[in-house]
Motif scaffolding. Sequence first.
Motif, PDB file in Angstrom:
ATOM      1  N   TYR A 184       0.806  -1.221   0.000  1.00  0.00           N
ATOM      2  CA  TYR A 184       0.000   0.000   0.000  1.00  0.00           C
ATOM      3  C   TYR A 184       0.838   1.270   0.000  1.00  0.00           C
ATOM      4  N   GLY A 185       2.149   1.149  -0.002  1.00  0.00           N
ATOM      5  CA  GLY A 185       2.992   2.346  -0.005  1.00  0.00           C
ATOM      6  C   GLY A 185       4.452   1.968  -0.011  1.00  0.00           C
ATOM      7  N   SER A 186       5.281   2.848   0.542  1.00  0.00           N
ATOM      8  CA  SER A 186       6.713   2.580   0.578  1.00  0.00           C
ATOM      9  C   SER A 186       7.255   2.781   1.984  1.00  0.00           C
ATOM     10  N   PHE A 187       8.263   1.975   2.321  1.00  0.00           N
ATOM     11  CA  PHE A 187       8.880   2.084   3.641  1.00  0.00           C
ATOM     12  C   PHE A 187       9.643   3.401   3.750  1.00  0.00           C
ATOM     13  N   ILE A 188       9.574   3.992   4.932  1.00  0.00           N
ATOM     14  CA  ILE A 188      10.283   5.237   5.206  1.00  0.00           C
ATOM     15  C   ILE A 188      11.031   5.100   6.526  1.00  0.00           C
ATOM     16  N   PRO A 189      12.115   5.866   6.709  1.00  0.00           N
ATOM     17  CA  PRO A 189      12.842   5.820   7.984  1.00  0.00           C
ATOM     18  C   PRO A 189      12.111   6.599   9.075  1.00  0.00           C
ATOM     19  N   PHE A 190      12.520   6.348  10.297  1.00  0.00           N
ATOM     20  CA  PHE A 190      11.890   6.952  11.469  1.00  0.00           C
ATOM     21  C   PHE A 190      11.822   8.478  11.367  1.00  0.00           C
ATOM     22  N   HIS A 191      12.893   9.111  10.913  1.00  0.00           N
ATOM     23  CA  HIS A 191      12.933  10.578  10.903  1.00  0.00           C
ATOM     24  C   HIS A 191      12.010  11.214   9.858  1.00  0.00           C
ATOM     25  N   GLN A 192      11.393  10.413   8.983  1.00  0.00           N
ATOM     26  CA  GLN A 192      10.466  10.953   7.983  1.00  0.00           C
ATOM     27  C   GLN A 192       8.994  10.731   8.345  1.00  0.00           C
ATOM     28  N   ILE A 193       8.734  10.161   9.499  1.00  0.00           N
ATOM     29  CA  ILE A 193       7.359   9.854   9.902  1.00  0.00           C
ATOM     30  C   ILE A 193       6.554  11.138  10.068  1.00  0.00           C
ATOM     31  N   GLN A 194       5.309  11.090   9.560  1.00  0.00           N
ATOM     32  CA  GLN A 194       4.375  12.200   9.730  1.00  0.00           C
ATOM     33  C   GLN A 194       2.947  11.667   9.716  1.00  0.00           C
ATOM     34  N   LYS A 195       1.993  12.576   9.833  1.00  0.00           N
ATOM     35  CA  LYS A 195       0.579  12.200   9.861  1.00  0.00           C
ATOM     36  C   LYS A 195       0.247  11.292   8.688  1.00  0.00           C
ATOM     37  N   TYR A 196      -0.606  10.317   8.920  1.00  0.00           N
ATOM     38  CA  TYR A 196      -1.119   9.309   7.989  1.00  0.00           C
ATOM     39  C   TYR A 196      -0.199   8.099   7.824  1.00  0.00           C
ATOM     40  N   ASP A 197       1.019   8.134   8.342  1.00  0.00           N
ATOM     41  CA  ASP A 197       1.922   7.008   8.157  1.00  0.00           C
ATOM     42  C   ASP A 197       1.526   5.828   9.045  1.00  0.00           C
ATOM     43  N   PHE A 198       1.704   4.640   8.494  1.00  0.00           N
ATOM     44  CA  PHE A 198       1.395   3.381   9.163  1.00  0.00           C
ATOM     45  C   PHE A 198       2.671   2.900   9.852  1.00  0.00           C
ATOM     46  N   LEU A 199       2.608   2.676  11.164  1.00  0.00           N
ATOM     47  CA  LEU A 199       3.786   2.296  11.947  1.00  0.00           C
ATOM     48  C   LEU A 199       3.723   0.836  12.364  1.00  0.00           C
ATOM     49  N   LEU A 200       4.888   0.235  12.498  1.00  0.00           N
ATOM     50  CA  LEU A 200       5.004  -1.128  12.997  1.00  0.00           C
ATOM     51  C   LEU A 200       6.056  -1.144  14.102  1.00  0.00           C
ATOM     52  N   PHE A 201       5.696  -1.761  15.230  1.00  0.00           N
ATOM     53  CA  PHE A 201       6.581  -1.808  16.384  1.00  0.00           C
ATOM     54  C   PHE A 201       6.799  -3.245  16.847  1.00  0.00           C
ATOM     55  N   TYR A 202       7.961  -3.459  17.464  1.00  0.00           N
ATOM     56  CA  TYR A 202       8.201  -4.702  18.190  1.00  0.00           C
ATOM     57  C   TYR A 202       7.414  -4.626  19.494  1.00  0.00           C
ATOM     58  N   GLY A 203       7.030  -5.780  19.997  1.00  0.00           N
ATOM     59  CA  GLY A 203       6.272  -5.829  21.242  1.00  0.00           C
ATOM     60  C   GLY A 203       7.091  -5.532  22.473  1.00  0.00           C
ATOM     61  N   GLY A 204       8.377  -5.632  22.386  1.00  0.00           N
ATOM     62  CA  GLY A 204       9.200  -5.298  23.532  1.00  0.00           C
ATOM     63  C   GLY A 204      10.282  -6.296  23.873  1.00  0.00           C
ATOM     64  N   THR A 205      10.225  -7.485  23.293  1.00  0.00           N
ATOM     65  CA  THR A 205      11.284  -8.453  23.577  1.00  0.00           C
ATOM     66  C   THR A 205      12.359  -8.342  22.507  1.00  0.00           C
ATOM     67  N   LYS A 206      13.584  -8.534  22.906  1.00  0.00           N
ATOM     68  CA  LYS A 206      14.724  -8.343  22.005  1.00  0.00           C
ATOM     69  C   LYS A 206      14.864  -9.461  20.970  1.00  0.00           C
TER      70      LYS A 206
END
Length: 150
Positions: free
Chosen positions: A74-96
């Motif tokens: 649905y789009g293209s991957f972007i680095p953290f410093h380019q994040i803005q409104k409407y961007d879809f984020l993915l996070f780790y749950g917290g374990t290494k």
Amino acid sequence: MIQIDTENIVDRKFIGVPYKFGGKSFDGADCMGLILLWYMEQGIEFDYHEKTARNMKVFWERRPAECLTLVSSYGSFIPFHQIQKYDFLLFYGGTKDETFPTFPAVMVDDRYFLSNLDKTTSRITMLSIEWKNRFWGAIKISKAVDKGIR
């Protein structure tokens, strides 16, 4: 503790939406359903059906790489410093030892994201250094049915 003025960030109806597996309404939504509901309210729609919603958890747990390929279409991957409104984020749950992200979110302005992190109710959270450390990736949405938002 810093108070967040959520009325200036997102319509209050998105805060406190109860978690409901497979749901995508204000009566109850899972992580993906909540994000799709927010996008829909912004005039951005995706081809995401009830069958997809029911199978997403199984699909994510058994074949996460394929699931990420689908989401990234649905789009293209972007680095953290380019994040803005409407961007879809993915996070780790917290374990290494995690290889793939375990929960999604959507940026509702340039500093805050909407999610259902604890699977109880939805909330707004500031994108802080803590979240940068749990960041897996972000997608700038471009291939959805966009009604001129961007």
